[in-house]
Design an enzyme around this catalytic site. Structure first.
Site, PDB file in Angstrom:
ATOM      1  N   CYS C 150      40.711  41.296  43.485  1.00 53.10           N
ATOM      2  CA  CYS C 150      40.856  39.928  42.991  1.00 53.10           C
ATOM      3  C   CYS C 150      39.529  39.419  42.442  1.00 53.10           C
ATOM      4  CB  CYS C 150      41.386  39.021  44.088  1.00 53.10           C
ATOM      5  SG  CYS C 150      40.523  39.112  45.665  1.00 53.10           S
ATOM      6  N   TYR C 151      38.483  39.480  43.250  1.00 55.24           N
ATOM      7  CA  TYR C 151      37.180  39.020  42.763  1.00 55.24           C
ATOM      8  C   TYR C 151      36.728  39.802  41.523  1.00 55.24           C
ATOM      9  CZ  TYR C 151      36.386  36.382  47.170  1.00 55.24           C
ATOM     10  OH  TYR C 151      36.446  35.505  48.222  1.00 55.24           O
TER      11      TYR C 151
END
Lengths: 346, 346, 346, 346
Positions: C150-151
């Site tokens: 996600c990051y």
């Protein structure tokens, strides 16, 4: 200096006891009991206490504790206090039990609702239900205090005067309660994860929550007869706070002033119960961090019912604050010592 | 008994001043100033104060106030204090200004960033920047205190020791800040509505926030040279709390112990700055309701940078608590009088 | 009709896959894998799926699954996919792995940061990093997709064009990231309880988060050289959403228009990357429930740095949505099939 | 293609209409009416719509609109629709009014509770109360739809079957309702600021909320007689969702199965009403973003009462979703067109 021991010091109610007692000028905490964190620094569990508490957590040993302290707070699961309490302990230290073990006089009802055998029924009669606004004198001389449940405290104080004064029909009481999530404790359960609670509201324990018989017993004393009522708690996405909205049929037409007078009769001299001004609805945020219960009511002439409302911080007046209020009474201190907590807003 | 007047008593910082001063044993609040609520009961605006404050709100009249009180707190919008302050007022009462009017020594920089003309530049030189951990002695003799901004307090205290000790390169500082919503004030704006803030995070004032020059000035004193840095605030869905995460390049390889020693050198004797244990990251919840700033750091040997972190309650150490800390110094009281507030968790 | 199996269907990313695939007209979910809930109705775990999903949960059996479906999604802890994947499985079904097992080309770096031995290094080279905006063509022909973290998704897409165009100095990148709590998963841990996360913000994994090497690898491709950077994630009290605020030094003075042109060059034709209008900061709420990444930037001429911002729903573009985007590419469907999700506000 | 115009497109209900209609394959939005934002890009007000909506906001002109569209949605304050509606408009376009103007058949009751004069009483009789599960056939032929209120939708659907089947005493109904804050609208009021709503719960409009007579009228039809009941709404710190907990006395002893059969009789074929499994309490999070109402009940044999519960997204089934459901019926489309929205969790 009163020496205090806390069993279950790393639960949310235990943590709140620490917060309040640290600022209490007549008390010294001697024992931070926590089975889950033995030998760990208390402030590594609750970092808010960094540099304020240097002690480590210790085992939950009631007997050892009774030799060292004047008062023991048990902020523990149901059954714990009853399974360990004995005459020796009570002869040495006052015990304030924040669990339900000694709240209900009828042991059968306790065992039915809590689904466990009561291990110390011999102390039930002696235990005093620690709601100072109602049992103040009895509390003063007690050895064992049954600290009331959060929902029962808020419910009882909101409804009590009207039953006592015979204004409402005791067979029509419905209590719809809403609680912040700290009431669910600090156990690691999926249901209490942030993402499950946030942006969500639900009822739980419908028609079966264990605080029901406790409320019924207390309100029964006020009514002078046995009561059955409906109590429905809800989980609200906030940390602290309980709001109860209660409904009952009026026995006769009454004016705002008559009902207000009934509340004032019981609470005018009470520091911790605030009867709000007309048309102001209690809000949990207005009592956050304090020992207040804010109550108010609204008459509905269309349905001949009255709506009673009460707001409270579940961890303070609903747990730790009330426990300290009881402790103050037990030791002859001013009842509000350490409890002049100004609510925090926002 | 110190008599205190609060201008802007119904804003969030003003309300927090009331909360703290009510529990301060040497202070009496004589004036609840609020232009928006003149003649309304203060406790009808903040019902948490029901039965605790009986006064009504009054106009914002600095001159009238100076005759009646020993200290005036101005928790007002930028420009207000500067437009009314004068020699007569300062000769009668101490003034603690929670706005930015007297924080910045260079009036041009003030006018450039705040887009208003400064109406009392003659008092800028005299005003003392009220960060007790750094300016304690100067504060004691002041008449006019410029109470630091919330972000600058947390940023300065988190970074100061490392600049002072020459461990970091002052030209590489980046501050990424996160604030609860009470920092945005109590004005009725769509952007601050519950539904707009909740479940949301955003940066704002990127490369242009007005706290930037204030931080640069203070850190410049520590570095012994002018500093330009990046400061990016973010709005976080919570009521209270500021967290800053700051980055800078290390001037040379340093060990954990060396950096820790630098922090300890400045903060070991400071009650309100807590340097946390190794690897513990500050959390805003651990300081909520208290006057603490929790700081810590992490060295990244891969990038030769250091990450500095600080957490604080924006309304306490970031506003009202620090103002009271300054007041205590001004009046020769113990610096922590009324400020031994145990953080509330959860 | 594409037949799909989900391993780890009762985690938050797995649940989001179900939400998206249920509305995807070309897919049928044949297998709801969940070791924790075997034989329980899926909709009893996620009651939002009541009457929408009638299946029960099944064991996590990759081999059995490969015989029955066309595509397998593994939304499982690190190491799971690598420990079970084999040639037989890959010859029968496409595998889209939402864990980190195949994201990092250098197995030593993987083992160093993830602290586990990689059990299937032979497939690392073949696996395609599933960031369609960058690797679209490679994805189309792949058998094994490493679905990005996600990051890394949000960070890479926000910074990529400026590195590619040589506008920023790759050695000065600092990424300060903020994530909603669903990113922490559905495991029952005290740290993720409502009361611990709510009204709180903290950094975690400072200078050590495992998404760091993944971001460094991807941005390294853009820069044409190895990169080391700082990445600091924070836990924010909200369910969904990632915001990244990234900082870098500009290589030369550039105008807004030049930087905007760089972003447009890469994203003008991308449906799921929205370059916002000038001065509009991305907010996580504006992309909630959708597959968008909103990006924007601000030049700071004072410090010669640029602030790059990106907002995204961590469960959609940061996990399940991107996985479906990859699936669409693998099977020759329109890339946005099932992904025209309008963000939900408020 | 149905051409639609929205009056009040920048309120929360208006925004939700846009979200739903954008994904509706048979509808084209031709008019984004918003008095507050005339000539501003719609997507600059709701940035979630960036690149999805290119239109600017336009004035609220019902007559001009009627010439250009097939259906007009009025998501406007009380009194607006009634003050502008006329025969000409109704002869050209269908009107779905999301305000209360045409919900109540007795104009005196409307004027009493809403404290405004009704400007178009001549259309009250013709208007159809748009609750499809109850009035489906009437809706199909209507020109003017009174889209139900949020609380009334959830309350009516939760209680209706039991009244219809004569299982509960209509004179004993108490509805305790809890709503997310989007129900309070997007107006800039202090009461709806983040810091005032967050970490707080309160009742409001006690014994006087304007949805009371609407609920009474609808349930009165089910009971076959006039009903008076108690309705108490509460403001909950979440964006979306309504939960109602309703209480009534049972007319006779009934089993779980009998009550379940009553619900099934009315809802078995209804897509948007889900009668949950035994002992599962509705939660607002499980219906978020969808058009579902989840209902369930619990019998309390001790008090001979039944507790009825319903959960719903106030902006979808409680406003925009139901409006689209009505539109589908008006235009002969499948009732669920554009409404197969899978609830989003978490």
């Amino acid at each position: 200096m009163i020496k205090a021991g806390i069993i279950g010091a790393t639960g949310y109610a235990g943590g709140e006891l620490v917060r309040i007692l640290l600022a209490h000028k007549d008390v010294e905490i001697k024992w931070y009991g926590s089975r889950s964190y033995i030998d760990k620094k208390y402030s590594s569990v609750y970092q808010n206490m960094f540099q304020l508490v240097e002690d480590v957590c210790r085992d939950d040993n009631l007997e050892a504790l009774a030799d060292q302290v004047d008062v023991i707070f048990t902020a523990t699961p149901q059954g714990f206090c009853a399974s360990l309490i004995n005459e020796k302990i009570l002869s040495k230290a006052k015990v304030i039990d924040l669990s339900a073990d000694f709240r209900i006089k009828n042991v059968k009802i306790y065992e039915e609702w809590y689904k466990i055998e009561h291990k110390a029924p011999q102390f039930i009669e002696e235990a005093v239900y620690g709601l100072p606004e109602i049992n103040r004198e009895k509390i003063k001389g007690a050895r064992l205090i049954a600290n009331p449940g959060c929902y029962p405290t808020c419910s009882t104080l909101s409804i009590y005067p009207l039953l006592k004064e015979g204004l409402i029909d005791p067979d029509t009481i419905i209590i719809d309660a809403k609680s912040g999530t700290s009431g669910a404790g600090r156990g690691a359960k999926v249901d209490n994860l942030y993402c499950e609670v946030n942006e969500n509201i639900k009822a739980y324990g419908v028609a079966g929550h264990r605080h029901t018989p406790e409320i019924e017993e207390q309100l029964g004393y006020a009514a002078g007869k046995e009561i059955l009522l409906n109590f429905t708690p809800h989980l609200v996405p906030m940390n602290r706070g309980i709001l109860i909205t209660a409904y009952a049929s009026l026995k006769k037409d009454v004016s705002y002033e008559e009902v207000k007078a009934a509340y004032d009769k019981y609470y005018e001299k009470e520091q911790f119960v605030r009867v709000l001004d007309k048309d102001v609805c209690p809000q949990t945020k207005w009592v956050e961090g304090s020992n207040y219960v804010d109550v108010n009511f609204k008459i509905d002439p269309r349905t001949h019912r009255i709506i009673m409302m009460g707001a409270m911080d579940n961890l303070v007046k609903g747990a730790a604050g009330q426990a300290v209020q009881n402790m103050n009474l037990l030791f002859g201190l001013p009842e509000n010592e350490g409890l002049n907590l100004v609510p925090m807003f926002p």
